[in-house]
Design an enzyme around this catalytic site. Structure first.
Site, short mmCIF file in Angstrom:
data_model
loop_
_atom_site.label_atom_id
_atom_site.label_comp_id
_atom_site.label_asym_id
_atom_site.label_seq_id
_atom_site.Cartn_x
_atom_site.Cartn_y
_atom_site.Cartn_z
N ASN A 1 -2.41 -15.53 2.08
CA ASN A 1 -3.49 -15.65 3.06
C ASN A 1 -4.78 -15.07 2.50
O ASN A 1 -5.87 -15.46 2.90
CB ASN A 1 -3.16 -14.84 4.33
N TYR B 1 -3.24 -9.44 15.93
CA TYR B 1 -3.02 -8.40 14.91
C TYR B 1 -4.03 -7.26 15.10
O TYR B 1 -3.65 -6.08 15.17
CB TYR B 1 -3.16 -8.99 13.50
N ASP C 1 14.48 0.59 10.72
CA ASP C 1 13.36 0.00 11.44
C ASP C 1 12.61 1.12 12.18
O ASP C 1 13.25 2.05 12.69
CB ASP C 1 13.91 -1.02 12.45
N ASN D 1 -10.86 -4.21 2.45
CA ASN D 1 -10.00 -5.25 1.85
C ASN D 1 -9.28 -4.70 0.62
O ASN D 1 -9.81 -4.74 -0.49
CB ASN D 1 -10.85 -6.47 1.46
N ILE E 1 0.83 -1.21 0.00
CA ILE E 1 0.00 0.00 0.00
C ILE E 1 0.87 1.26 0.00
O ILE E 1 0.60 2.23 -0.72
CB ILE E 1 -0.98 -0.03 1.20
N SER F 1 -7.22 -0.69 10.34
CA SER F 1 -7.88 -1.77 9.61
C SER F 1 -9.31 -1.94 10.09
O SER F 1 -9.60 -1.75 11.28
CB SER F 1 -7.09 -3.06 9.87
N PHE G 1 2.78 3.19 7.42
CA PHE G 1 2.31 1.91 6.88
C PHE G 1 3.06 0.73 7.52
O PHE G 1 2.59 -0.40 7.46
CB PHE G 1 2.57 1.83 5.37
N PRO H 1 -11.66 -20.51 10.64
CA PRO H 1 -11.95 -19.98 11.98
C PRO H 1 -11.70 -18.47 12.05
O PRO H 1 -10.71 -17.98 11.50
CB PRO H 1 -10.96 -20.73 12.89
N LYS I 1 -3.57 -3.17 16.31
CA LYS I 1 -4.07 -1.98 15.61
C LYS I 1 -4.91 -1.13 16.56
O LYS I 1 -4.83 0.10 16.57
CB LYS I 1 -4.90 -2.39 14.40
P1 NAD Z 1 3.27 -4.77 3.41
O1 NAD Z 1 3.81 -5.86 4.25
O2 NAD Z 1 3.30 -4.94 1.93
O3 NAD Z 1 4.00 -3.39 3.76
C1 NAD Z 1 4.47 -3.10 5.05
C2 NAD Z 1 5.90 -2.62 4.91
O4 NAD Z 1 6.40 -2.30 6.22
C3 NAD Z 1 6.84 -3.66 4.30
O5 NAD Z 1 7.58 -3.06 3.25
C4 NAD Z 1 7.77 -4.06 5.46
O6 NAD Z 1 9.06 -4.37 5.00
C5 NAD Z 1 7.73 -2.82 6.32
N1 NAD Z 1 7.95 -3.05 7.77
C6 NAD Z 1 7.38 -3.99 8.55
N2 NAD Z 1 7.83 -3.86 9.82
C7 NAD Z 1 8.69 -2.81 9.82
C8 NAD Z 1 9.49 -2.19 10.82
N3 NAD Z 1 9.49 -2.64 12.09
N4 NAD Z 1 10.25 -1.14 10.48
C9 NAD Z 1 10.28 -0.68 9.18
N5 NAD Z 1 9.56 -1.24 8.20
C10 NAD Z 1 8.77 -2.29 8.51
O7 NAD Z 1 1.78 -4.49 3.93
P2 NAD Z 1 0.65 -3.57 3.30
O8 NAD Z 1 -0.43 -4.46 2.80
O9 NAD Z 1 1.24 -2.56 2.41
O10 NAD Z 1 0.09 -2.90 4.63
C11 NAD Z 1 0.51 -1.62 5.05
C12 NAD Z 1 -0.19 -1.28 6.35
O11 NAD Z 1 -1.60 -1.34 6.14
C13 NAD Z 1 0.09 -2.26 7.48
O12 NAD Z 1 0.24 -1.53 8.68
C14 NAD Z 1 -1.14 -3.14 7.54
O13 NAD Z 1 -1.39 -3.64 8.83
C15 NAD Z 1 -2.22 -2.17 7.11
N6 NAD Z 1 -3.39 -2.82 6.51
C16 NAD Z 1 -3.21 -3.65 5.44
C17 NAD Z 1 -4.32 -4.30 4.90
C18 NAD Z 1 -4.15 -5.27 3.75
O14 NAD Z 1 -5.05 -6.10 3.54
N7 NAD Z 1 -3.08 -5.20 2.96
C19 NAD Z 1 -5.60 -4.07 5.43
C20 NAD Z 1 -5.73 -3.19 6.51
C21 NAD Z 1 -4.61 -2.58 7.05
C1 WQD Z 2 -11.76 -12.56 2.04
C2 WQD Z 2 -12.84 -13.60 1.86
C3 WQD Z 2 -12.49 -15.58 3.19
C4 WQD Z 2 -8.84 -16.87 1.11
C5 WQD Z 2 -8.04 -10.03 6.08
C6 WQD Z 2 -7.63 -9.66 7.48
C7 WQD Z 2 -7.96 -8.22 7.76
C8 WQD Z 2 -7.40 -7.28 6.68
C9 WQD Z 2 -7.70 -7.76 5.31
C10 WQD Z 2 -5.33 -6.33 7.41
C11 WQD Z 2 -13.28 -14.26 3.16
C12 WQD Z 2 -12.41 -15.91 1.71
C13 WQD Z 2 -9.97 -16.18 1.50
C14 WQD Z 2 -9.00 -18.16 0.54
C15 WQD Z 2 -11.39 -17.92 0.74
N1 WQD Z 2 -5.97 -7.20 6.73
N2 WQD Z 2 -11.23 -16.69 1.32
N3 WQD Z 2 -10.29 -18.62 0.37
O1 WQD Z 2 -10.31 -12.22 5.99
O2 WQD Z 2 -11.69 -10.31 5.04
O3 WQD Z 2 -9.45 -9.86 5.94
O4 WQD Z 2 -7.38 -9.15 5.15
O5 WQD Z 2 -5.74 -5.53 8.19
O6 WQD Z 2 -7.45 -7.94 9.01
O7 WQD Z 2 -8.33 -10.51 8.39
O8 WQD Z 2 -9.64 -11.09 3.82
O9 WQD Z 2 -8.77 -11.87 1.66
O10 WQD Z 2 -8.37 -13.29 3.71
O11 WQD Z 2 -10.68 -13.12 2.79
O12 WQD Z 2 -12.52 -18.40 0.57
O13 WQD Z 2 -8.03 -18.84 0.20
O14 WQD Z 2 -12.31 -14.66 1.05
O15 WQD Z 2 -13.12 -16.61 3.89
O16 WQD Z 2 -14.66 -14.53 3.05
P1 WQD Z 2 -10.36 -10.94 5.26
P2 WQD Z 2 -9.25 -12.36 2.97
#
Ligand code: NAD
Ligand code: WQD
Length: 336
Positions: free
Chosen positions: A197, A148, A58, A178, A12, A124, A80, A294, A152
């Site tokens: 995942n 997790y 870091d 998402n 992101i 999140s 991020f 789960p 947050k």
């Molecule tokens: P990502 O893992 O691609 O990016 C996170 C970056 O942070 C990585 O480049 C990693 O190397 C760096 N990082 C991790 N720990 C660090 C540390 N201690 N010091 C410096 N750098 C560090 O993840 P993303 O999907 O881009 O997510 C970015 C943020 O958004 C995260 O905080 C995540 O929890 C949040 N978020 C993501 C999602 C999602 O589904 N992708 C959803 C909701 C919230």
């Molecule tokens: C989406 C839908 C699954 C994989 C997670 C984190 C959440 C946030 C976003 C960071 C659900 C189904 C998934 C698979 C499937 N991240 N599924 N087969 O669970 O909504 O959210 O990511 O903050 O904290 O929990 O996203 O993409 O895992 O699942 O059927 O192999 O797809 O059951 O209905 P989720 P997801």
């Protein structure tokens, strides 16, 4: 404006870097590369025509952060950096509290020391836990159900306390639903290590033949087709939401702590996402319905009214386009 993006090399953060740099902000990426690769910087250079600065460090390193904030005359931070895998957080809770909570504490200490008090935090929708009503608005009670999510929530509460203690702070916690998809260039996107995942990267890997079939977790939910419903939001819409939040923090009425949902407001089932991906890619996505995962909820989608009213932001990209961009990225990625 000079903006520090912690975790800016990640999925992101790298998309936000493009959005910010393209309107003339100077972006400084700060990342320990624990879940990303430095070659993202050269890909960003191909998109932007110049390479953003990368400081390898870091977020728990307060000294290096403070030095970076001063060196680049940073005025605002987008945070991020963090760990994000729910299952891993159950197995290694201390790593999650350390990176996500202690990391943020170190960051805001460095910011305070350097007089930087504008912060956009990656939160999140997971902070809401099991929905008591839908769509989820920001007034919905928070109740995280795994380490997790709790990390947050702890950060959100810490930042809220900080804003109460010192009226100069301007903090926006953005609760993403998402995030999916990739930049239109196909040069940056989500590239999970090992078995994905999340749904969209898993489907993309099935479409390329890298994995045999998708396991659909549960076909007996109380949803129109029995599969889980989520609010998928395109990553560039999310990046625009960060820019809108940054602009908001510059306004006179932005002092304090604020939470905003970033979602589309529309839910899509797993089967709808599979069908959209098949249309986008022209490939078959074999699947089988297996037991529920789960911790999953039946449905989750946002009310983004607050973001629309206060930030003037609204998501625009639809599911088909999300899948097209994810597929384009998957093909690029697979070729490299
Ligand atoms: P990502 O893992 O691609 O990016 C996170 C970056 O942070 C990585 O480049 C990693 O190397 C760096 N990082 C991790 N720990 C660090 C540390 N201690 N010091 C410096 N750098 C560090 O993840 P993303 O999907 O881009 O997510 C970015 C943020 O958004 C995260 O905080 C995540 O929890 C949040 N978020 C993501 C999602 C999602 O589904 N992708 C959803 C909701 C919230
Ligand atoms: C989406 C839908 C699954 C994989 C997670 C984190 C959440 C946030 C976003 C960071 C659900 C189904 C998934 C698979 C499937 N991240 N599924 N087969 O669970 O909504 O959210 O990511 O903050 O904290 O929990 O996203 O993409 O895992 O699942 O059927 O192999 O797809 O059951 O209905 P989720 P997801």
């Amino acid at each position: 404006m000079s903006i520090l993006l912690t975790g800016g090399v990640g999925y992101i953060g790298s998309h936000a870097a493009v959005t910010l740099a393209q309107i003339g902000h100077k972006v400084v990426l700060y990342d320990n590369l624990s879940n990303s690769r430095a070659d993202v910087v050269s890909r960003l250079a191909r998109i932007l025509g110049h390479a953003p600065v990368l400081i390898e460090g870091d977020v728990r390193d307060t000294e290096l952060l403070a030095q970076t904030l001063r060196t680049y005359s940073v005025s605002a931070v987008m945070h991020f950096a963090g760990l994000k895998a729910v299952g891993e957080s159950v197995a290694q809770p201390l790593a999650y509290y350390d990176n996500n909570v202690t990391g943020t504490q170190c960051l805001v200490r460095a910011m305070r020391r350097c007089g930087v008090r504008k912060l956009v935090f990656s939160s999140s929708a997971t902070v809401y836990g099991e929905p008591q009503y839908l769509p989820l608005d920001e007034k919905h009670p928070t109740h995280a159900v795994n380490p997790y999510g709790r990390s947050k929530l702890h950060v959100e509460e810490m930042l809220s306390d900080l804003a109460v203690s010192d009226a100069d702070w301007r903090i926006a916690c953005l609760r993403y639903f998402n995030p999916v998809g990739a930049h239109s260039s196909g040069l940056i996107g989500e590239d999970p290590n090992g078995t994905p995942n999340n749904l969209m990267p898993y489907i993309a890997q099935v479409a390329t033949g890298r994995r045999d079939r998708l396991s659909v977790f549960g076909g007996d939910y109380d949803t129109p087709d029995g599969t889980g419903v989520r609010d998928y939001i395109h990553v560039t819409d999310l990046a625009d939401g960060h820019l809108a939040a940054l602009n908001f923090l510059g306004r006179d009425d932005a002092a304090g702590w604020h939470a905003f949902n970033l979602g589309t407001g529309t839910g899509h089932s797993v089967l709808e996402v599979i069908q959209a991906f098949e249309r986008a890619s022209g490939m078959n996505v074999p699947y089988e319905i297996v037991a529920r995962r789960p911790g999953d909820v039946a449905s989750s989608y946002a009310s983004s009214d607050k973001a629309r009213q206060i930030l003037g932001w609204q998501a625009g990209v639809r599911l088909d386009e999300m899948c097209i961009s994810a597929w384009r990225w998957q093909q690029h990625c697979a070729q490299l």
